[in-house]
Write an enzyme that holds these catalytic residues in place. Sequence first.
Site, PDB file in Angstrom:
ATOM      1  N   SER A  95      -4.921   4.506  -0.078  1.00 21.88           N
ATOM      2  CA  SER A  95      -5.835   3.521  -0.639  1.00 21.88           C
ATOM      3  C   SER A  95      -7.225   4.135  -0.815  1.00 21.88           C
ATOM      4  CB  SER A  95      -5.843   2.277   0.256  1.00 21.88           C
ATOM      5  OG  SER A  95      -6.412   1.171  -0.390  1.00 21.88           O
ATOM      6  N   ASP A 122       2.710  -2.883  -6.885  1.00 24.50           N
ATOM      7  CA  ASP A 122       1.598  -2.972  -5.937  1.00 24.50           C
ATOM      8  C   ASP A 122       0.529  -3.824  -6.596  1.00 24.50           C
ATOM      9  OD1 ASP A 122      -0.616  -2.652  -4.314  1.00 24.50           O
ATOM     10  OD2 ASP A 122      -0.526  -0.472  -4.234  1.00 24.50           O
ATOM     11  N   HIS A 182       1.403  -2.570  -0.888  1.00 30.04           N
ATOM     12  CA  HIS A 182       0.355  -1.573  -0.814  1.00 30.04           C
ATOM     13  C   HIS A 182       0.474  -0.681   0.423  1.00 30.04           C
ATOM     14  CE1 HIS A 182      -3.472  -0.046  -2.231  1.00 30.04           C
ATOM     15  NE2 HIS A 182      -4.067  -0.297  -1.071  1.00 30.04           N
TER      16      HIS A 182
END
Length: 270
Positions: free
Chosen positions: A101, A222, A252
């Site tokens: 991320s 996602d 995610h």
Amino acid sequence: MSESPCSSGGIFQALNGNVYGNGTWTLVLSHGFGADQTVWHHVVPFLACFFKVVVYDLAFVHPGVYGAAAGKYSDLGGYAEDLVRLLDGLKVKRSIYVGHSMSAMIGCLAAIRRPDLFEQLVLLSGSPRYLNAKGYTGGFDEPAINSILQSMRANYSGWIHDFAPTAIALNNTGALMEFEHSLGRIEPEIAVSVAKTVFLSDLRWALPKVPVPCSIIRSRKDIIVPASVSHYMKKKIGNGTSKVKILRTQGHFPMLTAYPLLLDALKGAI
């Protein structure tokens, strides 16, 4: 004189760094927004059989570190500086870096600054920009981002209750509880500040400057990062060696919900 937590030697302790295994190669695992280093607990035991695995917390996990740094973490460059100092403190010469991320772009920024520290980057569920722009679909428009930030400010625990299942995206009670717990440990004001930094950042400029090979890994679906973003990253990363691996799962956080698939993808990438 006591050592500053932001010095090369002190940053490892300040960010609760840990090392597992004693392989020849160093593998660094860096988590994303809302999580901490425990998000990797499913994959560390396997990876430590082959690598020296380094895990640590991003600064927002520790209020004393985050709060003492003034405006350092107003952009992701401050986190990239921490990463460089951590690796220098460990005397790492070349590493394989896995950034999830927000840590995907943290790794890119660090590699631009210090390419000698990185052999390869693995960019997991990452994005250079979350806001839509002309010719670019980041996944969110400005009203949506403003709504997220407003909800976090108004009722942080309620926002966690709504956001966590959306991010996990699968009926996985264990993963959901883990993510809700780690989100809940972050001080609300810090969480809002970090979310603002992440969601409003635009690091598309950095991609052509990344000097080391990259592997991009993402879930098939996602809601945080559209598939088009991963293919955009592959196209724009400047070294010409990037590739995209799609995991046959949703959400995610594949390291929590589909870690056997993630381990297979990592074996293929590194």
